[in-house]
Design a protein around this motif. Structure first.
Motif, PDB file in Angstrom:
ATOM      1  N   VAL A   7      24.115  14.311   1.799  1.00  0.00           N
ATOM      2  CA  VAL A   7      22.650  14.577   2.731  1.00  0.00           C
ATOM      3  C   VAL A   7      22.790  14.964   3.480  1.00  0.00           C
ATOM      4  O   VAL A   7      23.014  13.919   4.886  1.00  0.00           O
ATOM      5  N   ILE A   8      22.314  16.107   4.011  1.00  0.00           N
ATOM      6  CA  ILE A   8      22.311  16.341   5.768  1.00  0.00           C
ATOM      7  C   ILE A   8      21.006  16.387   5.649  1.00  0.00           C
ATOM      8  O   ILE A   8      20.357  17.221   5.513  1.00  0.00           O
ATOM      9  N   GLY A   9      20.553  15.459   6.863  1.00  0.00           N
ATOM     10  CA  GLY A   9      19.215  15.340   7.042  1.00  0.00           C
ATOM     11  C   GLY A   9      18.333  14.915   5.867  1.00  0.00           C
ATOM     12  O   GLY A   9      17.886  14.666   4.901  1.00  0.00           O
ATOM     13  N   LEU A  10      17.214  13.365   6.997  1.00  0.00           N
ATOM     14  CA  LEU A  10      16.775  12.731   5.472  1.00  0.00           C
ATOM     15  C   LEU A  10      15.365  12.935   5.775  1.00  0.00           C
ATOM     16  O   LEU A  10      14.787  11.861   5.995  1.00  0.00           O
ATOM     17  N   ILE A  31      23.475  11.442   6.068  1.00  0.00           N
ATOM     18  CA  ILE A  31      23.837  12.191   7.801  1.00  0.00           C
ATOM     19  C   ILE A  31      22.658  12.540   8.123  1.00  0.00           C
ATOM     20  O   ILE A  31      21.074  13.546   7.700  1.00  0.00           O
ATOM     21  N   ASP A  32      22.357  12.195   9.389  1.00  0.00           N
ATOM     22  CA  ASP A  32      20.911  12.393  10.361  1.00  0.00           C
ATOM     23  C   ASP A  32      21.369  12.238  11.153  1.00  0.00           C
ATOM     24  O   ASP A  32      22.201  11.153  12.260  1.00  0.00           O
ATOM     25  N   ARG A  33      21.037  12.997  12.631  1.00  0.00           N
ATOM     26  CA  ARG A  33      21.359  13.412  13.664  1.00  0.00           C
ATOM     27  C   ARG A  33      20.424  11.909  14.752  1.00  0.00           C
ATOM     28  O   ARG A  33      20.446  10.917  15.566  1.00  0.00           O
ATOM     29  N   ASN A  34      18.978  11.092  13.763  1.00  0.00           N
ATOM     30  CA  ASN A  34      18.406  10.541  14.134  1.00  0.00           C
ATOM     31  C   ASN A  34      18.430   9.050  13.617  1.00  0.00           C
ATOM     32  O   ASN A  34      18.882   9.320  12.790  1.00  0.00           O
ATOM     33  N   GLU A  35      18.581   8.399  14.806  1.00  0.00           N
ATOM     34  CA  GLU A  35      19.349   6.789  14.337  1.00  0.00           C
ATOM     35  C   GLU A  35      18.660   6.265  13.475  1.00  0.00           C
ATOM     36  O   GLU A  35      19.023   5.760  12.339  1.00  0.00           O
ATOM     37  N   VAL A  72      22.328  20.380   2.249  1.00  0.00           N
ATOM     38  CA  VAL A  72      21.414  20.928   3.695  1.00  0.00           C
ATOM     39  C   VAL A  72      19.943  20.370   3.953  1.00  0.00           C
ATOM     40  O   VAL A  72      19.629  21.352   3.280  1.00  0.00           O
ATOM     41  N   ALA A  73      19.698  20.060   3.997  1.00  0.00           N
ATOM     42  CA  ALA A  73      18.134  19.779   3.862  1.00  0.00           C
ATOM     43  C   ALA A  73      17.351  19.377   5.351  1.00  0.00           C
ATOM     44  O   ALA A  73      16.439  18.553   5.384  1.00  0.00           O
ATOM     45  N   ILE A  74      18.220  20.516   6.508  1.00  0.00           N
ATOM     46  CA  ILE A  74      17.363  20.096   7.240  1.00  0.00           C
ATOM     47  C   ILE A  74      16.037  21.422   7.150  1.00  0.00           C
ATOM     48  O   ILE A  74      16.221  22.465   6.833  1.00  0.00           O
ATOM     49  N   ASP A  76      12.878  21.958  10.191  1.00  0.00           N
ATOM     50  CA  ASP A  76      12.025  22.552  10.873  1.00  0.00           C
ATOM     51  C   ASP A  76      13.018  23.358  11.929  1.00  0.00           C
ATOM     52  O   ASP A  76      12.788  24.552  12.503  1.00  0.00           O
ATOM     53  N   ASN A  77      13.847  22.832  11.941  1.00  0.00           N
ATOM     54  CA  ASN A  77      15.207  23.335  12.690  1.00  0.00           C
ATOM     55  C   ASN A  77      16.038  24.113  12.062  1.00  0.00           C
ATOM     56  O   ASN A  77      17.496  23.633  11.700  1.00  0.00           O
ATOM     57  N   ILE A  78      15.719  25.226  12.298  1.00  0.00           N
ATOM     58  CA  ILE A  78      16.485  26.566  11.469  1.00  0.00           C
ATOM     59  C   ILE A  78      17.528  27.076  12.013  1.00  0.00           C
ATOM     60  O   ILE A  78      18.738  27.312  11.274  1.00  0.00           O
ATOM     61  N   GLN A  79      17.758  27.123  13.126  1.00  0.00           N
ATOM     62  CA  GLN A  79      18.782  27.093  13.516  1.00  0.00           C
ATOM     63  C   GLN A  79      20.031  25.975  13.487  1.00  0.00           C
ATOM     64  O   GLN A  79      21.311  26.334  13.265  1.00  0.00           O
ATOM     65  N   SER A  80      19.446  24.961  13.854  1.00  0.00           N
ATOM     66  CA  SER A  80      20.436  23.452  12.580  1.00  0.00           C
ATOM     67  C   SER A  80      20.746  23.723  11.615  1.00  0.00           C
ATOM     68  O   SER A  80      22.232  23.859  11.427  1.00  0.00           O
ATOM     69  N   SER A  81      20.029  24.060  10.880  1.00  0.00           N
ATOM     70  CA  SER A  81      20.461  24.903   9.600  1.00  0.00           C
ATOM     71  C   SER A  81      21.156  25.455   9.478  1.00  0.00           C
ATOM     72  O   SER A  81      22.262  25.617   8.706  1.00  0.00           O
ATOM     73  N   VAL A  98      21.240  24.529   0.273  1.00  0.00           N
ATOM     74  CA  VAL A  98      20.069  24.627   1.388  1.00  0.00           C
ATOM     75  C   VAL A  98      18.669  25.368   0.961  1.00  0.00           C
ATOM     76  O   VAL A  98      18.678  25.726   0.164  1.00  0.00           O
ATOM     77  N   LYS A  99      18.357  24.429   1.571  1.00  0.00           N
ATOM     78  CA  LYS A  99      16.782  24.540   1.838  1.00  0.00           C
ATOM     79  C   LYS A  99      16.597  25.800   3.224  1.00  0.00           C
ATOM     80  O   LYS A  99      16.680  25.600   3.738  1.00  0.00           O
ATOM     81  N   ALA A 100      15.866  26.436   2.918  1.00  0.00           N
ATOM     82  CA  ALA A 100      15.285  27.449   3.572  1.00  0.00           C
ATOM     83  C   ALA A 100      13.868  27.200   3.966  1.00  0.00           C
ATOM     84  O   ALA A 100      12.816  26.486   3.115  1.00  0.00           O
TER      85      ALA A 100
HETATM   86  N1  LIG Z   1      21.933  19.017  13.611  1.00  0.00           N
HETATM   87  C1  LIG Z   1      21.200  18.350  12.854  1.00  0.00           C
HETATM   88  N2  LIG Z   1      22.280  17.293  12.088  1.00  0.00           N
HETATM   89  C2  LIG Z   1      21.552  16.046  11.656  1.00  0.00           C
HETATM   90  N3  LIG Z   1      20.771  15.909  11.107  1.00  0.00           N
HETATM   91  C3  LIG Z   1      19.307  16.923  11.644  1.00  0.00           C
HETATM   92  C4  LIG Z   1      20.064  17.824  12.820  1.00  0.00           C
HETATM   93  N4  LIG Z   1      18.776  18.752  12.203  1.00  0.00           N
HETATM   94  C5  LIG Z   1      18.071  18.221  12.043  1.00  0.00           C
HETATM   95  N5  LIG Z   1      17.983  16.886  11.682  1.00  0.00           N
HETATM   96  C6  LIG Z   1      17.774  15.927  10.409  1.00  0.00           C
HETATM   97  O1  LIG Z   1      17.234  16.752   9.733  1.00  0.00           O
HETATM   98  C7  LIG Z   1      15.791  15.867   9.141  1.00  0.00           C
HETATM   99  C8  LIG Z   1      15.142  16.902   8.325  1.00  0.00           C
HETATM  100  O2  LIG Z   1      14.351  17.546   9.496  1.00  0.00           O
HETATM  101  P1  LIG Z   1      12.991  18.200   9.275  1.00  0.00           P
HETATM  102  O3  LIG Z   1      12.593  18.036  10.824  1.00  0.00           O
HETATM  103  O4  LIG Z   1      12.541  19.418   8.956  1.00  0.00           O
HETATM  104  O5  LIG Z   1      12.307  16.778   9.111  1.00  0.00           O
HETATM  105  P2  LIG Z   1      10.785  16.705   7.987  1.00  0.00           P
HETATM  106  O6  LIG Z   1      10.269  17.916   8.540  1.00  0.00           O
HETATM  107  O7  LIG Z   1      10.432  15.592   7.930  1.00  0.00           O
HETATM  108  O8  LIG Z   1      12.036  17.373   6.642  1.00  0.00           O
HETATM  109  P3  LIG Z   1      10.409  17.431   5.660  1.00  0.00           P
HETATM  110  O9  LIG Z   1      10.228  18.747   5.231  1.00  0.00           O
HETATM  111  O10 LIG Z   1      12.392  17.157   4.021  1.00  0.00           O
HETATM  112  O11 LIG Z   1      10.381  16.300   5.313  1.00  0.00           O
HETATM  113  C9  LIG Z   1      15.375  15.676  10.128  1.00  0.00           C
HETATM  114  O12 LIG Z   1      15.372  13.717  10.010  1.00  0.00           O
HETATM  115  C10 LIG Z   1      16.516  15.583  11.527  1.00  0.00           C
HETATM  116  O13 LIG Z   1      16.567  14.517  12.195  1.00  0.00           O
END
Ligand SMILES: Nc1ncnc2c1ncn2[C@@H]1O[C@H](COP(=O)(O)OP(=O)(O)OP(=O)(O)O)[C@@H](O)[C@H]1O
Ligand SMILES: Nc1ncnc2c1ncn2[C@@H]1O[C@H](COP(=O)(O)OP(=O)(O)OP(=O)(O)O)[C@@H](O)[C@H]1O
Ligand SMILES: [Ca+2]
Ligand SMILES: [Ca+2]
Ligand SMILES: [Ca+2]
Ligand SMILES: [Ca+2]
Lengths: 223, 223
Positions: A7-10, A31-35, A72-74, A76-81, A98-100
């Motif tokens: 799962v990418i995006g937590l 997996i997430d890029r946020n520690e 892929v559960a990213i 707001d960052n559509i470009q990353s998704s 993938v979540k849209a």
């Molecule tokens: N390129 C990337 N690689 C890894 N993780 C990413 C990347 N871009 C975004 N993320 C991670 O994806 C996660 C979800 O992103 P989003 O901005 O949708 O958060 P959110 O609004 O809390 O999500 P949700 O609507 O599911 O609650 C974030 O924790 C973010 O760090």
């Protein structure tokens, strides 16, 4: 061999998927890029790693192509998704969900080769709308256009009646398959079982019959 | 009289509720402080108005207390969500459903007197996780943490066996409540009924038992 999920995006959506997969005894890489997020899921997922999935080398080094299903559960960052999805397709991952965020995003994801695109907020809006139209229906499973299973809250009109006395099968063609009382579920309720107000009845039947029964027996007119 | 609904916040979740309520023939007032959102829903909702719902006088002038059910679908702005909920409770709205962002937010909403708190992303994450774990589970209804009803696709391992022969109740504690074959649903299948590959079985049972049964009988090893 056990299926391998990643799962990418937590966020709330991705995080909830990780938890539920783990509850079901599955192996899941989170997996997430946020520690902070990675730390939060270190004890929930089989493995949790900090990585930016828009980087192809990172994905390769995670061995992502060997996973059976990547979500892929990213949000707001559509470009990353979009970039992440593109890489996963190029790496020939077997199943990519993938979540849209919107219809435009969905279109792009489909064109890129995502296998399934989901709209959690939209789909849950539809479910909630169903639930609030009738106060007595807590949840439902649509079996077909005509048949459903619904969870109905018993009110005073059925209180203290047994299943035999109510005879819902004869009167409405509906069957009570289970009764939920506080934390207990009785999946084969006896015919002489008395219903209490507040019980939750799991009912199967035709939609029109369920609606008729609901209006006759479950719509409390005191409100 | 027709029930009157109001939805505050026209993001994906709130917007989807407005659309579905409208589809079901309900009267729905759509409210957002963002003019663009209001214009987007002008033709979908019965009425769409631009208003900041954290202002008590605004809510009064909308006659919000006369609505049967108000849904607060404000997401990221937790302060707006909390203030709006507080006002609705003080105005004694009959049913108030609020979207929560996290557990802390939910706790506050419950303390304030919201009647129902929902977590769309989290709940949809759980649903999606269920669907991806097994290709054989088409849909499900969670009765409790432990019990579910699932729609399972019958494969070759159960093909041409009767319900008596399979004896799922004794072996797995699971009951088949209905069988879906093409467009037909049999809601009280006979014990001697033979299952065909491709039938959809509606099964009730404990999650762990369902999983065990699924692995034994529904996981086609040809894939
Ligand atoms: N390129 C990337 N690689 C890894 N993780 C990413 C990347 N871009 C975004 N993320 C991670 O994806 C996660 C979800 O992103 P989003 O901005 O949708 O958060 P959110 O609004 O809390 O999500 P949700 O609507 O599911 O609650 C974030 O924790 C973010 O760090
Ligand atoms: N005080 C307020 N009064 C009225 N509307 C508000 C108020 N605060 C926020 N909103 C509206 O609520 C809507 C939903 O807010 P949110 O920030 O969660 O958007 P979103 O992330 O697109 O929602 P979703 O997750 O459902 O897609 C927005 O359109 C916003 O303008
Ligand atoms: Ca989001
Ligand atoms: Ca229907
Ligand atoms: Ca949001
Ligand atoms: Ca569960």
């Amino acid at each position: 061999m056990k299926k391998q999920f990643a799962v990418i995006g937590l966020g709330r959506f991705g995080g909830s998927i990780v938890k539920e997969l783990n509850d079901q005894g599955m192996e899941v890489l989170a997996i997430d890029r946020n520690e902070e997020k990675v730390n939060e899921f270190a004890s929930v997922a089989t493995h949790a790693v900090m990585a930016d999935t828009t980087d192809e080398n990172t994905l390769r080094s995670l061995g992502i192509r060997n996973f059976d299903h990547v979500i892929v559960a990213i949000g707001d960052n559509i470009q990353s998704s979009i970039l992440t999805t593109l890489m996963l397709v190029e790496l020939k991952v077997a199943h990519i969900t993938v979540k849209a965020q919107n219809d435009y995003h969905e279109k792009v994801l489909n064109k890129l080769g995502a296998h399934k695109v989901v709209h959690p907020e939209r789909d849950m809006g539809i479910r909630i709308a169903h639930n609030i139209v009738s106060k007595n229906v807590l949840d439902y499973l649509e079996l077909s256009d005509e048949y459903s299973i619904v969870e109905l809250i018993a009110g005073r009109r059925v209180h203290n009646y047994s299943l035999t006395e109510l005879d819902l099968r004869a009167k409405y063609g509906c069957n009570i398959m289970a009764i939920k009382r506080e934390e207990n579920i009785d999946v084969s309720p006896a015919a002489e079982e008395k219903i209490n107000s507040g019980d939750i009845l799991i009912v199967i039947g035709a939609d029109s019959d369920i609606t008729r029964m609901e209006q006759d027996l479950f719509d409390d007119d005191t409100e």
